[in-house]
Scaffold this motif. Structure first.
Motif, mmCIF file in Angstrom:
data_model
loop_
_atom_site.group_PDB
_atom_site.id
_atom_site.type_symbol
_atom_site.label_atom_id
_atom_site.label_comp_id
_atom_site.label_asym_id
_atom_site.label_seq_id
_atom_site.Cartn_x
_atom_site.Cartn_y
_atom_site.Cartn_z
ATOM 1 N N MET A 1 5.034 28.887 33.655
ATOM 2 C CA MET A 1 6.150 28.828 34.047
ATOM 3 C C MET A 1 6.602 27.369 34.682
ATOM 4 S SD MET A 1 6.868 32.474 34.478
ATOM 5 C CE MET A 1 9.136 32.154 35.103
ATOM 6 N N THR A 2 7.649 26.581 34.608
ATOM 7 C CA THR A 2 7.350 25.043 34.519
ATOM 8 C C THR A 2 9.674 25.235 34.962
ATOM 9 O OG1 THR A 2 6.011 23.931 33.334
ATOM 10 C CG2 THR A 2 7.772 22.619 34.874
ATOM 11 N N LEU A 3 9.884 24.878 36.545
ATOM 12 C CA LEU A 3 11.374 24.981 36.508
ATOM 13 C C LEU A 3 11.586 23.335 36.875
ATOM 14 C CD1 LEU A 3 13.544 25.334 38.487
ATOM 15 C CD2 LEU A 3 12.660 25.145 40.522
ATOM 16 N N ARG A 4 13.073 23.102 36.074
ATOM 17 C CA ARG A 4 13.239 21.635 35.629
ATOM 18 C C ARG A 4 14.349 21.675 35.943
ATOM 19 N NH1 ARG A 4 10.725 20.557 30.217
ATOM 20 N NH2 ARG A 4 8.797 20.330 30.200
ATOM 21 N N ASP A 5 15.059 20.064 35.685
ATOM 22 C CA ASP A 5 17.151 20.056 36.772
ATOM 23 C C ASP A 5 17.192 21.375 36.178
ATOM 24 O OD1 ASP A 5 15.800 18.219 38.817
ATOM 25 O OD2 ASP A 5 16.241 16.752 36.900
ATOM 26 N N ASP A 6 17.385 21.295 35.027
ATOM 27 C CA ASP A 6 18.186 22.229 34.090
ATOM 28 C C ASP A 6 17.946 23.295 33.240
ATOM 29 O OD1 ASP A 6 16.718 20.625 31.773
ATOM 30 O OD2 ASP A 6 18.865 20.549 31.104
ATOM 31 N N ALA A 7 16.799 23.739 33.658
ATOM 32 C CA ALA A 7 16.285 24.251 32.669
ATOM 33 C C ALA A 7 14.472 25.444 33.504
ATOM 34 C CB ALA A 7 16.110 24.975 31.572
ATOM 35 N N ILE A 8 14.522 26.500 33.339
ATOM 36 C CA ILE A 8 13.056 27.040 33.686
ATOM 37 C C ILE A 8 11.929 26.683 31.999
ATOM 38 C CG2 ILE A 8 11.513 29.041 34.198
ATOM 39 C CD1 ILE A 8 14.625 29.811 35.880
#
Length: 123
Positions: A61-68
């Motif tokens: 799981m990766t947290l991105r600026d606009d999404a997971i």
């Protein structure tokens, strides 16, 4: 960018992966609705790996600026797909749930022995 990785094998309970994912989502401060949807997607993807592979895989799981970004990798050459829901059949709705709960989802087939297949959901 923040991410978590969880190794999976046939005996990994989806509840364990779900608890690890829940801690990450809370640390990332997502809304309750996003958390609920992401946990259901995570559970369904992990269940696919543990049910349909012999040697497990990995949840990432990766947290991105606009999404997971929620990914599972495994070595099964058969890609999951959305099945037509049959009213009297138990199961077979996991990818349909993933598709309905995510903004976008995709499958990446293996391109060689070291590249795993991936399914992901973004919310």
């Amino acid at each position: 960018m923040d991410d978590i990785r969880v190794p999976l094998d046939r005996d990994t309970p989806s509840s364990l992966a779900r608890r690890i994912a829940e801690r990450a989502l809370r640390r990332w401060g997502v809304t309750d609705q996003v958390e609920e949807d992401a946990l259901l997607v995570t559970t369904k993807l992990v269940q696919n790996v543990t049910k349909h592979t012999d040697d497990g895989g990995e949840l990432r799981m990766t947290l991105r600026d606009d999404a997971i970004l929620i990914e599972v990798a495994d070595t099964n050459p058969a890609l999951p797909h959305v099945q037509q829901a049959e009213p009297h059949r138990v199961g077979g709705r996991g990818m349909m749930l993933v598709a309905s709960l995510t903004r976008r989802w995709a499958l990446a087939p293996r391109s060689g022995p070291a590249t795993p297949a991936r399914s992901y959901g973004r919310r």
